[in-house]
Design a protein around this motif. Structure first.
Motif, PDB file in Angstrom:
ATOM      1  N   LEU A   1       0.811  -1.212   0.000  1.00 46.65           N
ATOM      2  CA  LEU A   1       0.000   0.000   0.000  1.00 46.65           C
ATOM      3  C   LEU A   1       0.847   1.265   0.000  1.00 46.65           C
ATOM      4  N   SER A   2       1.969   1.263   0.705  1.00 44.42           N
ATOM      5  CA  SER A   2       2.728   2.500   0.877  1.00 44.42           C
ATOM      6  C   SER A   2       3.377   2.982  -0.412  1.00 44.42           C
ATOM      7  N   ASP A   3       4.036   2.104  -1.143  1.00 49.51           N
ATOM      8  CA  ASP A   3       4.748   2.541  -2.342  1.00 49.51           C
ATOM      9  C   ASP A   3       4.358   1.779  -3.602  1.00 49.51           C
TER      10      ASP A   3
END
Length: 181
Positions: A104-106
């Motif tokens: 999800l983050s990158d």
């Protein structure tokens, strides 16, 4: 030119990359499945297979090579007593990489790498027809009817007539209408 680029650099210098692979192989032997990025999992597969192949020799030299490679000495008995015996008849391909979506983050692609023939709960069901729904084709005089139905109960969720058959039917109706005029 791009000659001789056989390994993924993964944005790290050679010492960091080698230490990272040593740590990841140790964790893979300990847990038999780890989650990492797809690029690391594909590069790790080569290293993990190489360590299993060395362990299969079961010589004094193979023990010292594995001892110098792994970062935790407590996994060495598992490697030589359990994994070596599990893969004695297998000529290679001791690991499998399963894609696991994106982080999800990158949004980097994630994957699980695991040893084959393990006793862990499978991440995916590998049976051939494991879906709950199916598309069933039924030929009719008007054309082929496609039904989307549940496999267990046979309940039809939706039904459609093939577009090709609809066009053919329209052409036939036009021809019959023009012939009658």
């Amino acid at each position: 030119m791009y000659h001789g680029q056989k390994l993924a650099k993964l944005g790290r210098d050679s010492q960091h990359r080698m230490l990272m692979f040593r740590t990841m192989v140790t964790q893979l032997i300990r847990h038999e499945r780890i989650k990492t990025t797809l690029a690391k999992a594909k590069a790790l597969r080569k290293e993990a297979d190489r360590i299993i192949t060395i362990a299969k020799r079961n010589t004094r030299l193979s023990h010292s090579l594995v001892y110098s490679y792994l970062t935790d000495r407590q996994v060495i008995p598992k490697l030589f007593k359990e994994l070596r015996l599990r893969y004695t008849d297998r000529p290679g391909g001791y690991t499998r990489v399963l894609k696991a979506g994106s982080r999800l983050s990158d949004r980097s692609k994630m994957a699980y790498i695991e040893f084959v023939e393990n006793d862990l709960v499978p991440l995916r069901d590998f049976k051939a027809n494991n879906s709950k729904f199916a598309v069933v084709r039924k030929p009719t005089p008007q054309g082929t009817v496609f039904n989307y139905e549940e496999k267990d109960s046979g309940r039809i969720l939706s039904s459609a007539l093939s577009l090709n058959n609809r066009f053919k039917r329209l052409e036939q109706l036009k021809k019959s209408a023009s012939a009658s005029n």
